[in-house]
Design a protein around this motif. Structure first.
Motif, PDB file in Angstrom:
ATOM      1  N   SER A 178       0.802  -1.045   0.096  1.00 23.41           N
ATOM      2  CA  SER A 178      -0.067   0.034  -0.015  1.00 23.41           C
ATOM      3  C   SER A 178       0.991   1.002   0.041  1.00 23.41           C
ATOM      4  N   ILE A 179       0.570   2.313  -0.661  1.00 22.74           N
ATOM      5  CA  ILE A 179       1.331   3.482  -0.662  1.00 22.74           C
ATOM      6  C   ILE A 179       0.984   4.317   0.710  1.00 22.74           C
ATOM      7  N   GLU A 180       1.926   4.403   1.137  1.00 24.03           N
ATOM      8  CA  GLU A 180       2.239   5.308   2.406  1.00 24.03           C
ATOM      9  C   GLU A 180       2.183   6.820   1.982  1.00 24.03           C
ATOM     10  N   SER A 181       2.895   7.202   1.140  1.00 24.56           N
ATOM     11  CA  SER A 181       3.165   8.573   0.851  1.00 24.56           C
ATOM     12  C   SER A 181       3.762   8.565  -0.605  1.00 24.56           C
ATOM     13  N   ILE A 182       3.332   9.672  -1.443  1.00 24.02           N
ATOM     14  CA  ILE A 182       4.051   9.851  -2.520  1.00 24.02           C
ATOM     15  C   ILE A 182       4.405  11.593  -2.617  1.00 24.02           C
ATOM     16  N   GLN A 183       5.779  11.815  -2.848  1.00 26.52           N
ATOM     17  CA  GLN A 183       6.121  13.128  -3.044  1.00 26.52           C
ATOM     18  C   GLN A 183       6.873  13.488  -4.186  1.00 26.52           C
ATOM     19  N   PRO A 184       6.499  14.410  -5.230  1.00 29.71           N
ATOM     20  CA  PRO A 184       5.357  15.401  -5.007  1.00 29.71           C
ATOM     21  C   PRO A 184       3.960  14.787  -5.212  1.00 29.71           C
ATOM     22  N   GLN A 185       3.058  15.144  -4.848  1.00 25.68           N
ATOM     23  CA  GLN A 185       1.780  14.658  -5.175  1.00 25.68           C
ATOM     24  C   GLN A 185       1.330  14.891  -6.484  1.00 25.68           C
TER      25      GLN A 185
END
Length: 170
Positions: A106-113
């Protein structure tokens, strides 16, 4: 009879000994130590998590996509991934993440959005603006959900693709 030969003979006094069995035990212990040492070395090198054996950087045939990731994960652990894509300067680039990857992580975070995202039965599409030189760099943090081997791919829509094979330990 030499002293060494006497030492390797079975005895009854002061304690009953079976030297042939004892030699087998010693050999088994040595093999055990070698196996344990190999496991420790492989662990330090990253076979069971982060390290040189786990870290991989792949570049697509077209050269428009680069992915840095870990091959080995722990269930429930988070792991980083760096995705670099190239497109036309000032335009948008759409990246596609295959469904098998989303089944195991599962994706916890993506930077940049992303500017936009769209899910489908084939996976997830994420659209990002490029900079003045046509590059975009993503930092994705994944949480391992499943266990076992997961084979997927990350691709630039209309461009290169990279197969991603990862194993999640319990």
């Amino acid at each position: 009879m030499s002293l060494l030969e006497q030492e390797m003979q079975d005895r009854d006094h002061p304690v009953a000994e079976d030297i042939a069995l004892q030699r087998k035990v010693w050999k088994f212990q040595r093999v055990g130590w070698y196996v344990l040492t190999a496991v420790v070395i492989l662990t330090l090198l990253g076979l069971f998590s982060r390290g040189p054996l786990s870290t991989l950087e792949s570049v697509s045939v077209q050269g428009d996509l680069t992915v840095q990731y870990e091959r080995f994960h722990r269930a429930g652990g988070t792991n980083p991934m760096i995705v670099q894509a190239t497109g036309q300067p000032g335009k948008e680039v759409t990246l596609s993440i295959g469904k098998p990857m989303l089944d195991g992580f599962s994706i916890e975070s993506i930077q940049p959005q992303p500017v936009s995202s769209m899910g489908s039965p084939q996976g997830l599409s994420l659209t990002f603006p490029t900079d003045k030189s046509g590059h975009v760099t993503l930092f994705i943090s994944w949480r391992s959900n499943g266990m076992g081997l997961f084979k997927s791919q990350i691709s630039v829509v209309g461009g290169g693709q990279i197969p991603v094979t990862q194993f999640i330990y319990p």
